[in-house]
Write an enzyme that holds these catalytic residues in place. Structure first.
Site, PDB file in Angstrom:
ATOM      1  N   LYS A  47       0.835  -1.199   0.000  1.00  0.00           N
ATOM      2  CA  LYS A  47       0.000   0.000   0.000  1.00  0.00           C
ATOM      3  C   LYS A  47       0.870   1.248   0.000  1.00  0.00           C
ATOM      4  O   LYS A  47       1.990   1.230   0.541  1.00  0.00           O
ATOM      5  CB  LYS A  47      -0.870   0.050   1.270  1.00  0.00           C
ATOM      6  N   GLU A 103      -5.924  -9.840   1.208  1.00  0.00           N
ATOM      7  CA  GLU A 103      -5.583 -10.982   2.052  1.00  0.00           C
ATOM      8  C   GLU A 103      -6.702 -11.403   2.982  1.00  0.00           C
ATOM      9  O   GLU A 103      -6.780 -12.567   3.396  1.00  0.00           O
ATOM     10  CB  GLU A 103      -4.323 -10.669   2.869  1.00  0.00           C
ATOM     11  N   ARG A 128      -9.901 -11.906   2.665  1.00  0.00           N
ATOM     12  CA  ARG A 128     -10.836 -12.937   2.201  1.00  0.00           C
ATOM     13  C   ARG A 128     -10.181 -14.318   2.202  1.00  0.00           C
ATOM     14  O   ARG A 128     -10.861 -15.335   2.298  1.00  0.00           O
ATOM     15  CB  ARG A 128     -11.369 -12.569   0.819  1.00  0.00           C
TER      16      ARG A 128
END
Length: 461
Positions: free
Chosen positions: A239, A311, A313
């Protein structure tokens, strides 16, 4: 145990808070002493929502309070918790939804004090005499559970990693005589949770799956699953720094599940409760899972990794597969899963997805009743093909810009086949700005709603 914001002795001396509106104000204004009326006028008080004025008594102390609370907001009384000086107060008259007003007052008094050292931080604040007809202990239990969840979300990741999330659940289990087990590190592979292991293996603090069980074995099975990503760097699909600032809250789904469980157990609801929290840190090292990897899953499906920043899920899928194996009567997962849900519904309104029309109707009705809102999005089956993979059974992302919240829900839906009723909740777990009863910072969303649902469906014990 009574909440610190409450005075449970209804006969205790208390400063009246006159709840006024445009209809009641003329008569009340006429009943004020001339000095009180002049003081209110000097403070430009008028019966407009949000207006509060403290009137002095003859000795210069606090005599009474005039408050115009927003009639459209059941949590409006939460503003009084911080707007009033220290003292004990009584709502006069009590609002029509007195239980929500009392809860809002308690929730509005919440402060996260884990790191503040400034003097006066623990100074006495306003306390509320619990209105007639309101069960003080029940409201206090809910407020305390929300405070627990908020504390977990607000705690920075250096002090709350996967191990800290597990410790919080172990502590909760001890308080309610529940059983709890923790599967950690390499044991996740041995026990059949390869995706939880893959997501968390790069971090210095090992991934784990926490499994709490409470209640009679022959009672209706209610299972709550919470996404416990203690911090999310995005993994190798890292990110930008601005998107990482709030990633300590990426375990907000776990916090909601923990808080809901605390409410259910404190209320002694006649269910067999199970709480499953996969707790990981999505970090970066030479052992990170990669875009393009294909992972095995507990259910047996192979999963192609489209983006390591999706990540949550993955860990939920393994936990949901475990939950589904025992055919629970009700299965609900909570997760800070997608930015797409926030774009669609904003930070205050979690998305809920379910194929069960009766459950959807109950959630919509109860969310209004307890002022814990959610909004339904569909498991839109035609979008399932967006998760097709050329080399695995499924890709865990669609790769396109559209319907991100729905495709995430559809991915999770593939791991649930036996549960009698299932819902997925995509939430934000954070108040970007303060509102009545909802201070800025970590928030428990949909936890009170699920507690109300379980209480209604299975009885209050």
């Amino acid at each position: 145990m009574p909440h610190a914001a409450f005075e449970t002795d209804r006969a205790a001396p208390a400063i009246p808070v006159h709840c006024v509106d445009t209809e009641s104000w003329p008569a009340l204004a006429e009943s004020l002493a001339p000095r009180e009326r002049r003081f209110a006028e000097a403070q430009s008080f008028s019966p407009k929502p949000g207006k509060i004025v403290v009137l002095p008594d003859e000795d210069g102390g606090i005599g009474r309070v005039l408050a115009c609370l927003d009639p459209s907001d059941p949590f409006a009384a939460g503003r009084l918790a911080t707007a009033l000086p220290a003292g004990t107060y009584r709502l006069d008259p009590a609002p029509a939804r007195a239980e929500l007003a009392a809860l809002a007052f308690a929730l509005g008094s919440y402060r996260f004090r884990g790191y503040k050292s400034a003097a006066g931080e623990d100074a006495p604040r306003a306390r509320l005499v619990v209105p007639d007809g309101v069960a003080a202990d029940a409201v206090a239990n809910i407020a305390d559970a929300v405070a627990l969840g908020r504390d977990l979300v607000n705690t920075p990741a250096n002090d709350l990693g996967p191990d800290g999330i597990a410790a919080a659940i172990v502590d909760l289990a001890a308080r309610h005589n529940a059983s709890v087990s923790v599967i950690e590190g390499e044991a996740l592979l041995e026990r059949g949770f390869p995706m939880i292991h893959a997501v968390g293996r790069a971090a210095s603090r090992a991934p784990r799956l926490v499994d709490l069980v409470w209640g009679a074995s022959d009672a209706p099975k209610v299972t709550l699953v919470g996404k416990g990503v203690a911090f999310d760097t995005g993994g190798l699909d890292i990110k930008p720094s601005s998107a990482m600032l709030l990633m300590k809250k990426d375990m907000g789904g776990a916090a909601a599940a923990i808080a809901a469980a605390a409410m259910i157990m404190a209320a002694n609801l006649p269910v067999r409760l199970r709480v499953l929290v996969p707790a990981v840190e999505n970090s970066i090292s030479g052992d990170s899972f990669r875009p393009g990897d294909v992972l095995a899953s507990r259910k047996g499906l192979t999963v192609e990794i489209g983006n390591t920043d999706a990540e949550g899920r993955l860990i939920l899928a393994d936990a949901l597969a475990l939950a589904d194996e025992e055919t629970p009567d009700l299965l609900i997962d909570f997760a800070t899963l997608t930015g797409a849900a926030r774009v669609a519904l904003g930070p205050d309104l979690p998305a809920v997805m379910t194929d069960d029309e009766a459950l959807a109707a109950d959630l919509a009705r109860l969310s209004e009743a307890v002022h814990d809102p959610v909004w339904r999005l569909p498991f839109w089956k035609p979008y399932d093909k967006l998760l097709d993979s050329k080399i695995a059974d499924v890709n865990h992302i669609s790769g396109g810009p559209h319907a991100g919240a729905i495709t995430a829900g559809l991915f999770l839906r593939r791991f649930v086949s036996k549960a009698k009723s299932y819902a997925h909740v995509d939430l934000f777990a954070w108040n970007p700005s303060a509102k009545p009863g909802r201070p800025e910072g970590g928030e428990v969303q949909a936890g009170r709603l699920v507690h109300a649902l379980v209480a209604e469906r299975y009885g209050r014990g």
